[in-house]
Design an enzyme around this catalytic site. Structure first.
Site, PDB file in Angstrom:
ATOM      1  N   GLY A  91      11.055 -50.666 -62.338  1.00 30.71           N
ATOM      2  CA  GLY A  91      12.105 -50.717 -61.537  1.00 30.71           C
ATOM      3  C   GLY A  91      11.285 -50.490 -60.090  1.00 30.71           C
ATOM      4  CB  CYS A  92      12.602 -48.740 -56.921  1.00 28.58           C
ATOM      5  SG  CYS A  92      11.868 -48.038 -55.468  1.00 28.58           S
TER       6      CYS A  92
END
Length: 162
Positions: A10-11
């Site tokens: 993810g981020c």
């Protein structure tokens, strides 16, 4: 022994913020990996199909790859396709991108071992790293520079035992 791996979870801001706290992690940086082209940028990753990743350099005598993976699975949903936290899109997919076959086999064995803990299939990619590009400087150590920046990961978990 110094080892390296690239993790997509993810981020990348939160991933780096978490992993840089672990004893035995020597270096982290954020970037883009396993896309279709040899070059990309934050604005282009949707078109080039790169994943947001963190590069980890770690001392295997202080933290094992198995421990790295246990921390990784602590902060991702390994059954989620193309999303983590509030982030959606292929660039937020999960992946373990390796440089050597030992890392590849250990990652496969780990996933086989933990699959029983999940009701849905684990969808974390395990691939050789390719087309890696460092992210722009403003993304490096982003949460150090912007302590109130968005992060779906509870960074305090890094200091709690597994």
């Amino acid at each position: 022994m110094i080892k390296e791996v690239y993790l997509a979870g993810g981020c990348f801001w939160g991933m780096e913020g978490y992993f840089q706290q672990l004893d035995g992690v020597i270096k982290t940086k954020v970037g883009y990996s396993n896309g279709k082209t040899s070059d990309t940028s934050y604005k282009e990753i949707k078109d080039t199909d790169h994943a947001e990743v963190i590069y980890l350099e770690y001392d295997n005598s202080k933290i094992s790859f198995n421990e790295i993976l246990r921390h990784y699975f602590r902060v991702i949903d390994p059954t989620s396709i193309n999303k983590q936290g509030g982030d959606r899109g292929r660039q937020y997919r999960t992946g373990i991108y390796f440089l050597d076959n030992d890392t590849k086999e250990e990652a496969k064995d780990f996933i086989k071992e933990v699959q029983n803990n999940y009701s849905k299939p684990i969808v974390v990619e395990i691939e050789q790293v390719s087309n890696y590009v460092d992210a722009e400087e403003y993304h490096q150590k982003y949460l150090d520079k912007n302590p109130f920046g968005y992060c779906h990961i509870d960074l305090s978990l890094a200091k709690k035992s597994l």
